[in-house]
Design a protein around this motif. Structure first.
Motif, PDB file in Angstrom:
ATOM      1  N   ALA A 146      -0.023  16.803  50.371  1.00  0.00           N
ATOM      2  CA  ALA A 146      -0.832  15.834  51.111  1.00  0.00           C
ATOM      3  C   ALA A 146      -0.578  15.944  52.613  1.00  0.00           C
ATOM      4  O   ALA A 146      -1.511  15.918  53.418  1.00  0.00           O
ATOM      5  N   ILE A 147       0.691  16.081  52.992  1.00  0.00           N
ATOM      6  CA  ILE A 147       1.045  16.200  54.415  1.00  0.00           C
ATOM      7  C   ILE A 147       0.451  17.471  55.010  1.00  0.00           C
ATOM      8  O   ILE A 147      -0.083  17.472  56.131  1.00  0.00           O
ATOM      9  N   ALA A 190      -3.678  23.357  41.416  1.00  0.00           N
ATOM     10  CA  ALA A 190      -3.491  21.946  41.078  1.00  0.00           C
ATOM     11  C   ALA A 190      -4.718  21.164  41.514  1.00  0.00           C
ATOM     12  O   ALA A 190      -5.265  21.403  42.589  1.00  0.00           O
ATOM     13  N   ASN A 191      -5.159  20.253  40.656  1.00  0.00           N
ATOM     14  CA  ASN A 191      -6.279  19.381  40.989  1.00  0.00           C
ATOM     15  C   ASN A 191      -5.754  18.080  41.588  1.00  0.00           C
ATOM     16  O   ASN A 191      -4.868  17.440  41.019  1.00  0.00           O
ATOM     17  N   PHE A 192      -6.299  17.716  42.722  1.00  0.00           N
ATOM     18  CA  PHE A 192      -5.974  16.454  43.378  1.00  0.00           C
ATOM     19  C   PHE A 192      -7.237  15.613  43.510  1.00  0.00           C
ATOM     20  O   PHE A 192      -8.311  16.148  43.784  1.00  0.00           O
ATOM     21  N   LYS A 193      -7.091  14.303  43.309  1.00  0.00           N
ATOM     22  CA  LYS A 193      -8.184  13.384  43.608  1.00  0.00           C
ATOM     23  C   LYS A 193      -7.983  12.865  45.023  1.00  0.00           C
ATOM     24  O   LYS A 193      -6.908  12.392  45.362  1.00  0.00           O
ATOM     25  N   VAL A 203      -5.387  10.666  54.805  1.00  0.00           N
ATOM     26  CA  VAL A 203      -6.135  10.926  53.572  1.00  0.00           C
ATOM     27  C   VAL A 203      -5.192  10.736  52.385  1.00  0.00           C
ATOM     28  O   VAL A 203      -4.061  11.226  52.392  1.00  0.00           O
ATOM     29  N   VAL A 204      -5.657  10.013  51.366  1.00  0.00           N
ATOM     30  CA  VAL A 204      -4.826   9.727  50.192  1.00  0.00           C
ATOM     31  C   VAL A 204      -5.124  10.746  49.100  1.00  0.00           C
ATOM     32  O   VAL A 204      -6.251  10.835  48.611  1.00  0.00           O
TER      33      VAL A 204
END
Length: 286
Positions: A146-147, A190-193, A203-204
């Motif tokens: 995320a970072i 990897a799948n991220f929502k 952004v989350v």
């Protein structure tokens, strides 16, 4: 450093805009439905998600993958039980006004921009994470991903634009998350929502699932350790690390370098062990 500060300020301004839009659009709702295609499916999605707000309210149902949107008017009167009046609810189709259509067109564009950015980007750098296997049950590595993406100004601006126009479609949003596949140098992904922007303006990302280079689903909890896998010596080592991360021990056959073995793995919660056995017809596949 100055550019990073400006980027952070822009994201915070976007978050403030989202908060304002939420407070003023109480009788409008937007539903994202990526499976909707027929008129019936759009209508049913709207009807299943009606909020019982007295008077008139509106629901927009859109599919930002196909670029289709429908709008519905909801009329609700609660009635008076003491006077024998029954509640009245009507859901009817109404035309999509030009402002709603324009906002939705922008949402379609920004969603595609986000997907294209992820799809077109190179693999996550090895100094961030070597493999999707490292994300399994590991919130530190998930946060590092995320970072890494939050440090990209183009990407975060696209997210901010998407969330802004989606929220402008309705004060209440349902199902407008975006699923993106993040690639790693070992061939795993990897799948991220992407669920929006937090109070810091970041952004989350929410980790969803992961798959290794051989197509194996990567377990993200102890309960997911059981299953059948294609195993090489490399991903058996990664699987062992994952088993240990969930505080279990692994009993498994040694796999020779360069071979692929079909392996059944079983979880025993009582003994805190995972046992893997090679299938007789699945050893040394080409």
């Amino acid at each position: 450093k100055q550019k990073r500060i400006l980027n952070k300020m822009k994201k915070i301004l976007v978050f403030m805009l989202l908060t304002l839009l939420t407070s003023i659009s109480v009788k409008a709702k937007y539903l994202e439905c990526t499976t909707c295609s027929s008129e019936t499916s759009f209508y049913n999605k709207a009807k299943q998600n009606v909020d019982l707000i007295e008077g008139r309210s509106y629901i927009s149902v859109g599919n930002t993958i196909t670029g289709s949107i429908r709008k519905y008017i909801v009329i609700y009167q609660p009635g008076n039980i003491n006077a024998g009046e029954r509640p009245m609810l009507k859901v009817g189709t109404t035309s999509v006004d030009s402002n709603t259509q324009s906002l939705f067109n922008d949402a379609v564009y920004y969603r595609r921009q986000i997907i294209d950015f992820i799809d077109g980007s190179v693999s996550v750098p090895d100094n961030v994470a070597l493999s999707a296997w490292q994300l399994s049950g590991n919130s530190v590595f998930q946060r590092d991903i995320a970072i890494y993406y939050n440090d990209n100004q183009t990407f975060t601006e696209s997210i901010g634009n998407y969330v802004s126009v989606i929220l402008a479609l309705g004060g209440k949003i349902v199902g407008a998350n975006i699923l993106v596949a993040v690639k790693f140098s070992d061939g795993s992904f990897a799948n991220f929502k992407i669920t929006g922007i937090n109070y810091k303006g970041d952004v989350v990302f929410e980790f969803f699932n992961a798959v290794d280079s051989l197509g194996n689903p990567i377990p993200n909890s102890a309960a997911e350790l059981s299953g059948q896998y294609r195993m090489t010596s490399e991903n058996m080592s990664a699987y062992r690390n994952t088993v240990n991360r969930f505080r279990f021990t692994l009993k498994a056959p040694t796999i020779s370098q360069g071979s692929v073995t079909i392996t059944d793995c079983y979880l025993n919660v009582t003994t805190k062990e995972v046992t893997c056995e090679s299938k007789p017809d699945g050893v040394n596949l080409p």
